[in-house]
Design a protein around this motif. Sequence first.
Motif, PDB file in Angstrom:
ATOM      1  N   SER A   1      38.566 -31.265  18.731  1.00 15.85           N
ATOM      2  CA  SER A   1      38.959 -30.107  19.254  1.00 15.85           C
ATOM      3  C   SER A   1      39.182 -30.448  20.714  1.00 15.85           C
ATOM      4  N   GLY A   2      39.834 -30.676  20.893  1.00 19.17           N
ATOM      5  CA  GLY A   2      40.205 -31.350  22.406  1.00 19.17           C
ATOM      6  C   GLY A   2      41.733 -31.151  22.502  1.00 19.17           C
ATOM      7  N   GLY A   3      42.008 -31.123  24.080  1.00 18.05           N
ATOM      8  CA  GLY A   3      43.523 -31.831  24.160  1.00 18.05           C
ATOM      9  C   GLY A   3      44.194 -30.963  23.437  1.00 18.05           C
ATOM     10  N   SER A   4      43.929 -29.328  23.310  1.00 17.90           N
ATOM     11  CA  SER A   4      44.481 -28.151  22.754  1.00 17.90           C
ATOM     12  C   SER A   4      45.209 -28.816  21.251  1.00 17.90           C
ATOM     13  N   MET A   5      44.847 -29.601  20.955  1.00 16.25           N
ATOM     14  CA  MET A   5      45.647 -30.268  19.326  1.00 16.25           C
ATOM     15  C   MET A   5      44.941 -29.828  18.000  1.00 16.25           C
ATOM     16  N   THR A   6      44.405 -29.063  17.743  1.00 16.39           N
ATOM     17  CA  THR A   6      43.803 -28.413  16.353  1.00 16.39           C
ATOM     18  C   THR A   6      45.043 -27.987  16.079  1.00 16.39           C
ATOM     19  N   VAL A   7      45.522 -27.073  16.652  1.00 14.29           N
ATOM     20  CA  VAL A   7      46.364 -26.297  15.332  1.00 14.29           C
ATOM     21  C   VAL A   7      47.669 -27.013  15.446  1.00 14.29           C
ATOM     22  N   ALA A   8      48.257 -28.008  16.451  1.00 10.68           N
ATOM     23  CA  ALA A   8      49.092 -28.737  16.414  1.00 10.68           C
ATOM     24  C   ALA A   8      48.972 -29.657  14.410  1.00 10.68           C
ATOM     25  N   SER A   9      47.313 -30.555  15.022  1.00  9.36           N
ATOM     26  CA  SER A   9      47.204 -30.995  13.223  1.00  9.36           C
ATOM     27  C   SER A   9      46.911 -30.669  12.863  1.00  9.36           C
ATOM     28  N   VAL A  10      45.618 -29.525  12.424  1.00 11.71           N
ATOM     29  CA  VAL A  10      44.877 -29.635  11.648  1.00 11.71           C
ATOM     30  C   VAL A  10      45.966 -28.224  10.422  1.00 11.71           C
ATOM     31  N   SER A  11      46.904 -27.625  11.423  1.00 12.60           N
ATOM     32  CA  SER A  11      47.417 -26.491  10.577  1.00 12.60           C
ATOM     33  C   SER A  11      48.626 -27.263  10.221  1.00 12.60           C
ATOM     34  N   SER A  12      49.358 -28.352  10.481  1.00 13.50           N
ATOM     35  CA  SER A  12      50.012 -29.577   9.812  1.00 13.50           C
ATOM     36  C   SER A  12      49.651 -29.433   8.438  1.00 13.50           C
ATOM     37  N   ALA A  13      48.642 -29.950   8.516  1.00 13.84           N
ATOM     38  CA  ALA A  13      48.303 -30.599   7.022  1.00 13.84           C
ATOM     39  C   ALA A  13      47.550 -29.359   6.131  1.00 13.84           C
ATOM     40  N   VAL A  14      47.082 -28.430   6.632  1.00 15.14           N
ATOM     41  CA  VAL A  14      47.151 -27.212   6.065  1.00 15.14           C
ATOM     42  C   VAL A  14      48.442 -26.515   5.395  1.00 15.14           C
ATOM     43  N   HIS A  15      49.455 -26.648   5.967  1.00 16.76           N
ATOM     44  CA  HIS A  15      50.735 -26.744   5.743  1.00 16.76           C
ATOM     45  C   HIS A  15      51.188 -27.075   4.540  1.00 16.76           C
ATOM     46  N   ALA A  16      51.070 -28.332   4.454  1.00  8.21           N
ATOM     47  CA  ALA A  16      51.234 -29.369   3.801  1.00  8.21           C
ATOM     48  C   ALA A  16      50.655 -29.427   2.550  1.00  8.21           C
ATOM     49  N   ALA A  17      49.351 -29.155   2.537  1.00  8.25           N
ATOM     50  CA  ALA A  17      48.429 -29.215   0.937  1.00  8.25           C
ATOM     51  C   ALA A  17      48.914 -28.111   1.000  1.00  8.25           C
ATOM     52  N   ALA A  18      49.089 -26.543   1.624  1.00 10.45           N
ATOM     53  CA  ALA A  18      49.186 -25.686   0.490  1.00 10.45           C
ATOM     54  C   ALA A  18      51.066 -25.720   0.230  1.00 10.45           C
ATOM     55  N   GLY A  19      51.303 -26.853   1.085  1.00 14.79           N
ATOM     56  CA  GLY A  19      52.497 -26.667  -0.068  1.00 14.79           C
ATOM     57  C   GLY A  19      53.274 -27.656  -1.498  1.00 14.79           C
TER      58      GLY A  19
END
Length: 736
Positions: A502-520
């Motif tokens: 969780s650095g470089g302001s990347m958590t939202v871009a990285s983890v939310s993409s995976a969460v979105h894909a898993a939920a889908g």
Amino acid sequence: MSFVGAPVNRTDGWAKVSGAALYSAEHPVPNLAHAVLVTSTVPSGRITRIDTRMAEQVPGVLLVMSYENAMRLPPATRMGKLQPPIGRALTLLQDDRVYYNNQPVGVVVAETLEHAREAAARLQIEYERADAVLDFELAKQSVHPPGTILGEDPDTRRGNLQTGLLTGSARVEATYVTPYESHNPLEPHATIAAWEGDRLTLYDSTQYIKGVQRIVAETLGMPADRLTVFCPFTGGGFGCKGSVWSHVVLAAMAARQAGRPVKLVLDRNQMFGPVGMRPATEQRMRLAALSDGRLTASSHDVTSYTSVIEDWTEPSALVTRMMYESPTQETSHRLAKMNLGTPTFMRAPGEATGTYALECAMDELAYELGIDPIELRLRNYTERDPDKGLPFSSKSLRQCYEVGAQRFGWHGRNPAPRSMREGDKLVGWGMATATYPMRRMAAKASVVMYPDGFAIARSATQDLGTGTYTVMTQVAADALGVPLANMRFELGDSRMPDAPVSGGSMTVASVSSAVHAAAGALRHKLASIACAHPHSPLHGAVPEEVGADAGWLFLSGDPSRREPMALVVERHGQGPIEATANAAPGEEKNKYSMHSFGAVFVEVHVDELLGEIRVPRVVGVYGVGRLLNRKTGHSQLMGGIVWGLGMALFEETLIDKRIGRAVNGNLAEYHVPVNADVGTIDVQVVEEHDPYVNPLGAKGIGEIGITGVAAAVANAVYHATGKRVRDLPITLDKLL
């Protein structure tokens, strides 16, 4: 309905205000012993003698660990596992060398914290002191280039800079200085280490759970699957908790040797040195422009300090490479070795310091040309990254200038320095551009639904107080099609699917993409099960034709054919139904340059006789893609602006040049803004659609808020006083 973007209250808010949220030092571990870190009192040399007798006489002392008796580590990891930025060069009591003041040189373990502190105070250590480089001015006399910086070359050249400088009808050449700055999150670094046979459990305050697992395991020479890391809550990190530092491994070593679980929490003074800081920088800026304001040349040369045990670079010139159109340009980075602790990431590393130099230089150029500072920036506006030669994936900076200027009332500004007053105070208005790169890394997530219709999403990420629990819950609920009350997001456990730092302001871009894909994926799985079951109203339908909302599945062409997801899970009869997914950046990063942008406007009031500076109002306007939560997003941007005010006016770690120790190594004397220092902050986010950065179109916002603020304050101070201060912080002595 869509939950993404809504101002949802923090899902972890009640746990925090009620005390139910457990931070790393608070986990109830049976038979826990307490450790105190002992640090060096000289900046360079060797330990010649350690007398432990008085320390060992303190009741309850279990272990006094030093280089004389510490467990031996594998030769390859005696100074840690050097895998920047997470694996750093460490001091792990493997020899008698001292590289900087406040370096870990011992660990005392006792039954109680009080006894451990008393024993640590009684530990007698003698040193043979060696020559040390403690003055940045002297250190700069011998510099060297770093290796690559975040995958970028340390130096760049475009066109003929000298020709560009001579072509311009107006030129600015100035040097800007930023000081040492230290992280001071409310929660200091803390680690609990507990062994059970050959298995190790760590409760660690970190920004990278999986990184701690991997690096500590490799350092100790053990398989990573025998080490579990927990961190459900991090009480602030801001970069300093993104790496594995010495105390984490030392806690594990002490627990092994003491035969007891051990808690090690750094004292506030130990936050100054052993866990990194923002390095001091000297930045030479050269700009040249035609009379109409178009740049003909730009140059940005950065010198920053690094430690004697490893190189770490503050990448301040990266921002100059991409911000404005300039036909000729040179940038460089150089490092000066000093006997101080290794520097590290600090909120917007590089961009915070780099925008200060660049945006102040642009302001100086605007005065040289007699052009409004916003207009100068617009005349050098570019829709392509001049350094990479790629179009920006999205850029709403022009709109940010317009909205910010309107809300601030910029066009009512008298541009002449010392021309505006309010009572007996000089009034100054300044502005600057904000920017931060959009970064994304591979991440994994899982989502499981239970027969009662409740769903849990999981990923081994961490929440630094930024709102990760909340926004991931929103994303998962949206993608699965369930009410927010039926969804929970869990994190903070290294056994969960992999997630990046969780650095470089990347958590939202990285983890939310995976969460979105898993939920889908889970939603599709549920639809497939329903369509295949003869008792389902959706039997015979194609899963792709099935929609989901409020916990129900329905046929898109005939919504009357519907059933609850919970019934699908229950009827399936095989327990919870789960789906996992990976998400990673693709070729889009080679096709587009990805950044967030913003505009910051600041008003200052300066006491003409005393030099005291007040900031009654700030306006910040940002283009950050899709904002996942308006409430937590507003908080993040506001917090960044406040930090920028601290950078401009308060923050400075003062190093004693005789012994290399921070003389203001505490919260009483390391000054940061408090409520009384902060006036009105107007934060606005413009609409911005970016289909390329990630599936949700979201850019991280944890760091862009600080960028540009220090420059806007400095520019406002010049407008108020006519005095250009080029070294931070801007204190009253520099104005008098």
